[in-house]
Motif scaffolding. Sequence first.
Motif, PDB file in Angstrom:
ATOM      1  N   ALA A   1      44.339  19.121 -12.323  1.00 24.48           N
ATOM      2  CA  ALA A   1      44.055  17.730 -11.959  1.00 24.48           C
ATOM      3  C   ALA A   1      42.714  17.290 -12.540  1.00 24.48           C
ATOM      4  CB  ALA A   1      44.052  17.578 -10.437  1.00 24.48           C
ATOM      5  N   ILE A   2      41.747  18.186 -12.504  1.00 27.52           N
ATOM      6  CA  ILE A   2      40.411  17.887 -13.055  1.00 27.52           C
ATOM      7  C   ILE A   2      40.449  17.865 -14.577  1.00 27.52           C
ATOM      8  CG2 ILE A   2      38.040  18.739 -13.248  1.00 27.52           C
ATOM      9  CD1 ILE A   2      38.493  19.959 -10.387  1.00 27.52           C
ATOM     10  N   ALA A   3      41.111  18.865 -15.174  1.00 33.80           N
ATOM     11  CA  ALA A   3      41.175  18.959 -16.638  1.00 33.80           C
ATOM     12  C   ALA A   3      41.939  17.797 -17.248  1.00 33.80           C
ATOM     13  CB  ALA A   3      41.831  20.279 -17.041  1.00 33.80           C
ATOM     14  N   GLY A   4      42.900  17.252 -16.499  1.00 36.13           N
ATOM     15  CA  GLY A   4      43.701  16.145 -17.017  1.00 36.13           C
ATOM     16  C   GLY A   4      42.872  14.929 -17.394  1.00 36.13           C
ATOM     17  N   ALA A   5      41.722  14.773 -16.767  1.00 33.20           N
ATOM     18  CA  ALA A   5      40.838  13.639 -17.088  1.00 33.20           C
ATOM     19  C   ALA A   5      40.032  13.882 -18.357  1.00 33.20           C
ATOM     20  CB  ALA A   5      39.891  13.394 -15.915  1.00 33.20           C
TER      21      ALA A   5
ATOM     22  N   SER B   1      47.552  30.006  -7.991  1.00 29.40           N
ATOM     23  CA  SER B   1      48.383  28.883  -8.448  1.00 29.40           C
ATOM     24  C   SER B   1      47.904  27.573  -7.830  1.00 29.40           C
ATOM     25  CB  SER B   1      49.852  29.136  -8.102  1.00 29.40           C
ATOM     26  OG  SER B   1      50.346  30.231  -8.837  1.00 29.40           O
ATOM     27  N   THR B   2      47.487  27.628  -6.573  1.00 29.35           N
ATOM     28  CA  THR B   2      46.932  26.433  -5.920  1.00 29.35           C
ATOM     29  C   THR B   2      45.639  26.001  -6.610  1.00 29.35           C
ATOM     30  OG1 THR B   2      47.896  27.129  -3.812  1.00 29.35           O
ATOM     31  CG2 THR B   2      46.141  25.482  -3.722  1.00 29.35           C
ATOM     32  N   LEU B   3      44.776  26.979  -6.925  1.00 23.03           N
ATOM     33  CA  LEU B   3      43.535  26.670  -7.641  1.00 23.03           C
ATOM     34  C   LEU B   3      43.827  26.118  -9.033  1.00 23.03           C
ATOM     35  CD1 LEU B   3      41.352  29.747  -6.607  1.00 23.03           C
ATOM     36  CD2 LEU B   3      41.178  27.382  -5.765  1.00 23.03           C
ATOM     37  N   ALA B   4      44.879  26.648  -9.682  1.00 24.78           N
ATOM     38  CA  ALA B   4      45.263  26.150 -11.004  1.00 24.78           C
ATOM     39  C   ALA B   4      45.692  24.689 -10.926  1.00 24.78           C
ATOM     40  CB  ALA B   4      46.389  27.006 -11.588  1.00 24.78           C
ATOM     41  N   ALA B   5      46.407  24.327  -9.865  1.00 30.68           N
ATOM     42  CA  ALA B   5      46.834  22.931  -9.688  1.00 30.68           C
ATOM     43  C   ALA B   5      45.618  22.012  -9.578  1.00 30.68           C
ATOM     44  CB  ALA B   5      47.721  22.800  -8.453  1.00 30.68           C
ATOM     45  N   ILE B   6      44.628  22.435  -8.811  1.00 29.87           N
ATOM     46  CA  ILE B   6      43.399  21.649  -8.657  1.00 29.87           C
ATOM     47  C   ILE B   6      42.666  21.548  -9.991  1.00 29.87           C
ATOM     48  CG2 ILE B   6      41.121  21.598  -7.550  1.00 29.87           C
ATOM     49  CD1 ILE B   6      42.503  23.055  -5.148  1.00 29.87           C
ATOM     50  N   ALA B   7      42.563  22.674 -10.704  1.00 30.64           N
ATOM     51  CA  ALA B   7      41.880  22.696 -11.995  1.00 30.64           C
ATOM     52  C   ALA B   7      42.596  21.808 -13.014  1.00 30.64           C
ATOM     53  CB  ALA B   7      41.777  24.129 -12.512  1.00 30.64           C
TER      54      ALA B   7
ATOM     55  N   HIS C   1      43.699  24.980 -21.897  1.00 27.81           N
ATOM     56  CA  HIS C   1      42.872  26.125 -21.490  1.00 27.81           C
ATOM     57  C   HIS C   1      43.195  26.558 -20.057  1.00 27.81           C
ATOM     58  CE1 HIS C   1      40.186  27.213 -24.699  1.00 27.81           C
ATOM     59  NE2 HIS C   1      39.717  25.990 -24.863  1.00 27.81           N
ATOM     60  N   VAL C   2      43.242  25.587 -19.148  1.00 26.57           N
ATOM     61  CA  VAL C   2      43.514  25.908 -17.740  1.00 26.57           C
ATOM     62  C   VAL C   2      44.920  26.464 -17.583  1.00 26.57           C
ATOM     63  CG1 VAL C   2      43.830  24.930 -15.422  1.00 26.57           C
ATOM     64  CG2 VAL C   2      41.873  24.229 -16.817  1.00 26.57           C
ATOM     65  N   PHE C   3      45.898  25.806 -18.197  1.00 25.59           N
ATOM     66  CA  PHE C   3      47.283  26.266 -18.085  1.00 25.59           C
ATOM     67  C   PHE C   3      47.421  27.668 -18.673  1.00 25.59           C
ATOM     68  CE2 PHE C   3      51.806  26.479 -18.344  1.00 25.59           C
ATOM     69  CZ  PHE C   3      52.297  25.551 -17.439  1.00 25.59           C
ATOM     70  N   GLY C   4      46.751  27.898 -19.805  1.00 29.04           N
ATOM     71  CA  GLY C   4      46.806  29.214 -20.429  1.00 29.04           C
ATOM     72  C   GLY C   4      46.200  30.297 -19.561  1.00 29.04           C
ATOM     73  N   ALA C   5      45.047  30.006 -18.957  1.00 27.02           N
ATOM     74  CA  ALA C   5      44.407  30.988 -18.074  1.00 27.02           C
ATOM     75  C   ALA C   5      45.301  31.298 -16.877  1.00 27.02           C
ATOM     76  CB  ALA C   5      43.054  30.459 -17.612  1.00 27.02           C
ATOM     77  N   TRP C   6      45.906  30.252 -16.315  1.00 26.48           N
ATOM     78  CA  TRP C   6      46.810  30.453 -15.181  1.00 26.48           C
ATOM     79  C   TRP C   6      48.043  31.262 -15.592  1.00 26.48           C
ATOM     80  CZ3 TRP C   6      51.632  27.644 -14.333  1.00 26.48           C
ATOM     81  CH2 TRP C   6      52.257  28.015 -13.140  1.00 26.48           C
TER      82      TRP C   6
ATOM     83  N   VAL D   1      49.737  14.000 -15.686  1.00 27.35           N
ATOM     84  CA  VAL D   1      48.806  14.832 -14.912  1.00 27.35           C
ATOM     85  C   VAL D   1      49.442  15.252 -13.590  1.00 27.35           C
ATOM     86  CG1 VAL D   1      46.578  14.876 -13.730  1.00 27.35           C
ATOM     87  CG2 VAL D   1      46.753  13.879 -16.013  1.00 27.35           C
ATOM     88  N   THR D   2      50.173  14.328 -12.961  1.00 28.12           N
ATOM     89  CA  THR D   2      50.872  14.673 -11.718  1.00 28.12           C
ATOM     90  C   THR D   2      51.865  15.802 -11.943  1.00 28.12           C
ATOM     91  OG1 THR D   2      50.635  12.417 -10.872  1.00 28.12           O
ATOM     92  CG2 THR D   2      52.351  13.777  -9.867  1.00 28.12           C
ATOM     93  N   LEU D   3      52.625  15.709 -13.019  1.00 29.72           N
ATOM     94  CA  LEU D   3      53.587  16.775 -13.342  1.00 29.72           C
ATOM     95  C   LEU D   3      52.860  18.098 -13.610  1.00 29.72           C
ATOM     96  CD1 LEU D   3      56.144  14.833 -15.570  1.00 29.72           C
ATOM     97  CD2 LEU D   3      56.605  15.889 -13.346  1.00 29.72           C
ATOM     98  N   LEU D   4      51.718  18.024 -14.295  1.00 32.32           N
ATOM     99  CA  LEU D   4      50.931  19.241 -14.559  1.00 32.32           C
ATOM    100  C   LEU D   4      50.482  19.895 -13.261  1.00 32.32           C
ATOM    101  CD1 LEU D   4      48.782  18.023 -17.572  1.00 32.32           C
ATOM    102  CD2 LEU D   4      50.392  19.940 -17.605  1.00 32.32           C
ATOM    103  N   VAL D   5      50.093  19.085 -12.297  1.00 31.28           N
ATOM    104  CA  VAL D   5      49.640  19.609 -11.009  1.00 31.28           C
ATOM    105  C   VAL D   5      50.823  20.195 -10.228  1.00 31.28           C
ATOM    106  CG1 VAL D   5      48.708  18.933  -8.751  1.00 31.28           C
ATOM    107  CG2 VAL D   5      47.628  18.105 -10.859  1.00 31.28           C
TER     108      VAL D   5
END
Length: 195
Positions: A94-98, A86-92, A106-111, A49-53
């Motif tokens: 972090a949330i989606a990772g849980a 991109s900043t909002l995607a990082a936050i999203a 979905h989040v990565f694709g939208a970004w 999740v950290t790497l994803l963010v």
Amino acid sequence: MSTHTAIPSAPAAGERSSLLRLYLGRGILAVAWALAFAGAHEDLDALAVTLLVVYPLIDAVSSAIDHRALPHGSQRKVTALNGLLSTLAAIALAIAGASGVAPVLHVFGAWAVVSGAAQVIVGVRRRGPELGKQWPTLISGGLSFLVGITYNIQAAGDNPSLDVLSVYATGGGVWFILQALLLGWKSRQLRATTA
């Protein structure tokens, strides 16, 4: 018929040099991230999740650096917007990772769709005699847009997987490095014509 060769302006040469360093650094970081994520994403744990963010944050920082180097205009606004998204995607992420693989995809694709579109817009506006045709940037942005759509389709399927993200980052990194190399070649070419 005049044989006078236009001398590149100092701001244009400075922008080329700045972009070359930015694209090269961005490309190397993307490839390094892909290698790290390839070995860490089997379990969607804290490291994964950290790497994803981190990945969209790399893009956000790159956009901020690019924004500072750009003159005023619509290109600057698109770059600022991309950094914000991109900043909002990082936050999203972090949330989606849980919540599991599908929400992350979905989040990565939208970004990827949004940042790819922004990359194409900036690439089109940078085309010209000073910065070249920008083909690697345009191709990379277009592929990001299309791949982002694909990720959202995969996320809605039966077996979504994060394996594709390392491939995405590697491809993006290679395109950034190629664009940096072409900018370096363009700089040498312009210096040769004015020598």
